[in-house]
Design an enzyme around this catalytic site. Structure first.
Site, PDB file in Angstrom:
ATOM      1  N   THR A   1     -40.804  -2.648  90.613  1.00  0.00           N
ATOM      2  CA  THR A   1     -39.555  -2.754  90.656  1.00  0.00           C
ATOM      3  C   THR A   1     -39.037  -4.213  90.502  1.00  0.00           C
ATOM      4  O   THR A   1     -39.839  -5.040  90.537  1.00  0.00           O
ATOM      5  CB  THR A   1     -38.868  -2.279  92.208  1.00  0.00           C
TER       6      THR A   1
ATOM      7  N   TYR B   1     -40.958 -11.737 104.480  1.00  0.00           N
ATOM      8  CA  TYR B   1     -40.864 -10.372 104.013  1.00  0.00           C
ATOM      9  C   TYR B   1     -41.807  -9.534 104.755  1.00  0.00           C
ATOM     10  O   TYR B   1     -41.554  -8.370 105.313  1.00  0.00           O
ATOM     11  CB  TYR B   1     -41.381 -10.160 102.341  1.00  0.00           C
TER      12      TYR B   1
ATOM     13  N   ASN C   1     -32.745   1.897 102.763  1.00  0.00           N
ATOM     14  CA  ASN C   1     -33.577   1.336 101.839  1.00  0.00           C
ATOM     15  C   ASN C   1     -33.334   0.138 101.375  1.00  0.00           C
ATOM     16  O   ASN C   1     -34.278  -0.889 100.892  1.00  0.00           O
ATOM     17  CB  ASN C   1     -33.497   2.364 100.493  1.00  0.00           C
TER      18      ASN C   1
ATOM     19  N   VAL D   1     -25.045  -4.252 103.808  1.00  0.00           N
ATOM     20  CA  VAL D   1     -25.620  -4.192 105.021  1.00  0.00           C
ATOM     21  C   VAL D   1     -25.587  -5.422 105.816  1.00  0.00           C
ATOM     22  O   VAL D   1     -25.799  -5.229 107.094  1.00  0.00           O
ATOM     23  CB  VAL D   1     -27.013  -3.549 104.936  1.00  0.00           C
TER      24      VAL D   1
END
Length: 232
Positions: A189, A156, A80, A54
């Protein structure tokens, strides 16, 4: 049959979203940067692998061309792919650190959405689902009862706040496409060294709900697995 394209889908939330949507009867196109990992995940899940980075305009264009040649339409796009960025506090953070996170988490969504929009507009009920975070919500990060208020991760959080706002603008500017954003919640994750208390299945509840709900449910929403978060 619904055709769904998911970026960053070889592991974590993306992979679990792919697994659940294959189970729900979708034709799932599993987008990933790493060909080996992407092919392996797609084969295990019953999806079709499409290579996509991406951060690379040419790669995104090639992925869209591949889907146009094979499926010819996309009903649901799940943006995502994302990275956490460096574990640095504000005093040590550089502009390059922030730019690298924005390149994936925000500009990657812009690139992918722009390239896939012609395919989405061939669908009767096109939908875009952007995967953000509660860390992108001003309201949640200022609520002392929420874990989001305890996190300091400038790059972030800024990227996810920008993605939330981008979603509202896309929803207003493209009324022919349903555009929503989700907070998966604090899920175990690789992004957080598997420290989250939620399972990946719990973390994908909001995405799967939006991908399978069909038309007539509005646009420009911010949801988690329990429902609408709202703005602020």
């Amino acid at each position: 049959m619904t055709t769904t394209f998911i970026t960053g889908a070889n592991k974590g939330l993306g992979r679990e979203t792919a697994r659940r949507l294959v189970e729900a009867g979708h034709t799932v196109l599993l987008g990933a940067r790493d060909p080996e990992a992407g092919h392996r995940a797609a084969q295990e899940l019953g999806a079709r692998f499409v290579q996509i980075d991406v951060t690379d305009e040419a790669s995104v264009a090639a992925a869209a061309a591949d889907v146009e040649a094979r499926e010819g339409v996309v009903d649901v796009l799940v943006n995502n792919a994302g990275i956490a960025g460096p574990a640095k506090g504000p005093a040590d953070l550089t502009a390059d650190d922030v730019a690298a996170v924005l390149d994936v988490n925000l500009l990657g969504v812009v690139r992918t959405t722009r390239a896939f929009l012609p395919l989405l507009r061939r669908s009767e009920h096109p939908a875009i689902i952007n995967v953000a975070s509660g860390l992108g919500s001003t309201k949640l990060t200022h609520d002392p009862s929420r874990i989001e208020s305890q996190v300091v991760a400038p790059a972030y959080t800024a990227s996810k706040a920008a993605l939330v706002m981008l979603t509202t603008q896309y929803a207003k500017g493209m009324p022919d496409v349903r555009v929503d954003v989700v907070d998966p919640g604090y899920t175990a994750t690789d992004l957080n060294q598997n420290s989250g208390p939620q399972t990946v299945t719990e973390g994908t509840d909001a995405v799967v709900r939006l991908a399978t709900e069909g038309p007539g449910h509005g646009t420009g929403r911010f949801l988690d697995r329990d429902g609408e978060i709202g703005w602020g």
